[in-house]
Design an enzyme around this catalytic site. Sequence first.
Site, PDB file in Angstrom:
ATOM      1  N   ASP A 131     -25.897  -9.573 -22.355  1.00  0.00           N
ATOM      2  CA  ASP A 131     -24.542  -9.916 -22.642  1.00  0.00           C
ATOM      3  C   ASP A 131     -23.864 -11.043 -21.685  1.00  0.00           C
ATOM      4  OD1 ASP A 131     -25.040  -8.163 -24.620  1.00  0.00           O
ATOM      5  OD2 ASP A 131     -23.022  -6.955 -24.099  1.00  0.00           O
ATOM      6  N   ASP A 165     -14.500  -7.874 -18.920  1.00  0.00           N
ATOM      7  CA  ASP A 165     -15.601  -6.987 -18.790  1.00  0.00           C
ATOM      8  C   ASP A 165     -15.664  -6.761 -17.223  1.00  0.00           C
ATOM      9  OD1 ASP A 165     -17.741  -8.707 -21.155  1.00  0.00           O
ATOM     10  OD2 ASP A 165     -16.845  -6.576 -21.447  1.00  0.00           O
ATOM     11  N   GLU A 193     -22.258  -0.283 -18.513  1.00  0.00           N
ATOM     12  CA  GLU A 193     -22.848  -1.578 -19.025  1.00  0.00           C
ATOM     13  C   GLU A 193     -23.051  -2.921 -18.214  1.00  0.00           C
ATOM     14  OE1 GLU A 193     -20.750  -3.186 -22.353  1.00  0.00           O
ATOM     15  OE2 GLU A 193     -22.261  -4.866 -22.581  1.00  0.00           O
ATOM     16  N   GLU A 194     -22.104  -2.813 -17.444  1.00  0.00           N
ATOM     17  CA  GLU A 194     -21.785  -4.122 -16.497  1.00  0.00           C
ATOM     18  C   GLU A 194     -22.672  -3.964 -15.114  1.00  0.00           C
ATOM     19  OE1 GLU A 194     -20.930  -6.295 -18.387  1.00  0.00           O
ATOM     20  OE2 GLU A 194     -19.820  -5.506 -19.882  1.00  0.00           O
ATOM     21  N   ASP A 251     -18.724   2.432 -20.890  1.00  0.00           N
ATOM     22  CA  ASP A 251     -18.678   1.076 -21.555  1.00  0.00           C
ATOM     23  C   ASP A 251     -17.190   0.523 -21.074  1.00  0.00           C
ATOM     24  OD1 ASP A 251     -19.014  -0.473 -24.635  1.00  0.00           O
ATOM     25  OD2 ASP A 251     -18.724  -1.498 -22.602  1.00  0.00           O
ATOM     26  N   LEU A 272     -15.512  -2.215 -21.252  1.00  0.00           N
ATOM     27  CA  LEU A 272     -14.723  -2.924 -22.017  1.00  0.00           C
ATOM     28  C   LEU A 272     -15.804  -3.154 -23.506  1.00  0.00           C
ATOM     29  CD1 LEU A 272     -13.414  -5.634 -23.532  1.00  0.00           C
ATOM     30  CD2 LEU A 272     -12.016  -4.109 -21.741  1.00  0.00           C
ATOM     31  N   ASP A 273     -15.395  -2.495 -24.509  1.00  0.00           N
ATOM     32  CA  ASP A 273     -16.068  -2.661 -25.610  1.00  0.00           C
ATOM     33  C   ASP A 273     -15.474  -3.417 -26.703  1.00  0.00           C
ATOM     34  OD1 ASP A 273     -18.423  -1.429 -27.676  1.00  0.00           O
ATOM     35  OD2 ASP A 273     -16.466  -1.228 -28.503  1.00  0.00           O
ATOM     36  N   GLU A 332     -22.546   3.999 -24.980  1.00  0.00           N
ATOM     37  CA  GLU A 332     -21.996   3.665 -26.295  1.00  0.00           C
ATOM     38  C   GLU A 332     -22.086   4.978 -27.427  1.00  0.00           C
ATOM     39  OE1 GLU A 332     -23.423  -0.125 -26.853  1.00  0.00           O
ATOM     40  OE2 GLU A 332     -21.430  -1.078 -27.027  1.00  0.00           O
TER      41      GLU A 332
END
Length: 327
Positions: A69, A75, A98-99, A117, A119-120, A276
């Site tokens: 991504d 994010d 996620e990051e 996560d 920032l979704d 998620e």
Amino acid sequence: ESSRIAQSIGIALDRFIKNNQDEFAYASGELSQLLRDIALASKVVNREINKAGLIDIMGGAGSQNNTGDDQQKLDVLANIRFTRALAKGGEVCALISEEEESFTDLNNNGKYVIAIDPLDGSSNIDVNVSIGTIFSVYRRKSPIGTPITEADILQKGSEQVAAGYILYGSSTMLVYTTGHGVNCFTHEPSLGEYFLSKERLIMPEDGRIYSINEGSANSFSEGVKKYVQYCKDQKYTARYIGSLVADFHRNMLKGGIYIYPSTAKDSNGKLRLMYECNALAFIAEQSGGKATDGKNRILDIEPTSLHQRVPFYVGSKEMVEKAESLL
Ligand code: AHG
Ligand code: MN
Ligand code: MN
Ligand code: MN
């Protein structure tokens, strides 16, 4: 204004956790601390989101994360805020994000592992559409003070001791479960606190809203095509916000199904199991809904890697079962 609010709102998050301490298998003070850390970070992120456009937090950060991504500035910023808040709180020994490519070692005396996560719905940040945060809480498996092991990090969804999401929408809401139903808290900005706004939220057993990105329809399996056609024949409503948390929360309230199936681009779909799908699957089941990969219960899937993707069918039980019957 504040007196009207004071009359109508429920109790504050901290008070609610203390009143329901029997619902958390461990010391309720630890859960309070974890949720307080998450709530604190969410208030900071919420404040920054509300200033997007006035301060320079829009647009790309110029980097990619482990799942390919393009990282948005928010994010990266949200990731920093949640990591810092959880590091300060002291309850978390390892953080999966996620990051971040690998997990982050925090307090080795901490008893909890969190997958997040931060920032979704990043694609919606710059266009002022609702976005969210998703988190799962696990108990570490290895003894306190010893190095973090894979057994601590790759736990299946049924091992979660808590899970939740924050929805930065027309109001900012924190929704979480510890395995005793789902409770919703709404942020009251003038008081800077989350207050109970819905206790024991139950997802409607059936619904007439389906969420799927039909831009990928040409690469859907025959079964998915059949189910989408079924929804059209039933004259269901199509709603796809592009922020999983927002689509999921609407389905929790009104009934509905969210599908991110295998596509030509991603044979296992786009959504990630650890930060998620597991959290939302836990919440869905706790409110009477269902969450599978089209066949297997999400919470039973043994993770093999931090960022693994799974096809995701989640929402009202009748709708998920109908979709599965056509796959
Ligand atoms: P994230 O912003 O955390 O990477 O998640 C985005 C997810 C989910 O929120 C949303 O429903 C989905 O990606 C949208 O994907 P498409 O644009 O491929 O439909
Ligand atoms: Mn992303
Ligand atoms: Mn996401
Ligand atoms: Mn994200």
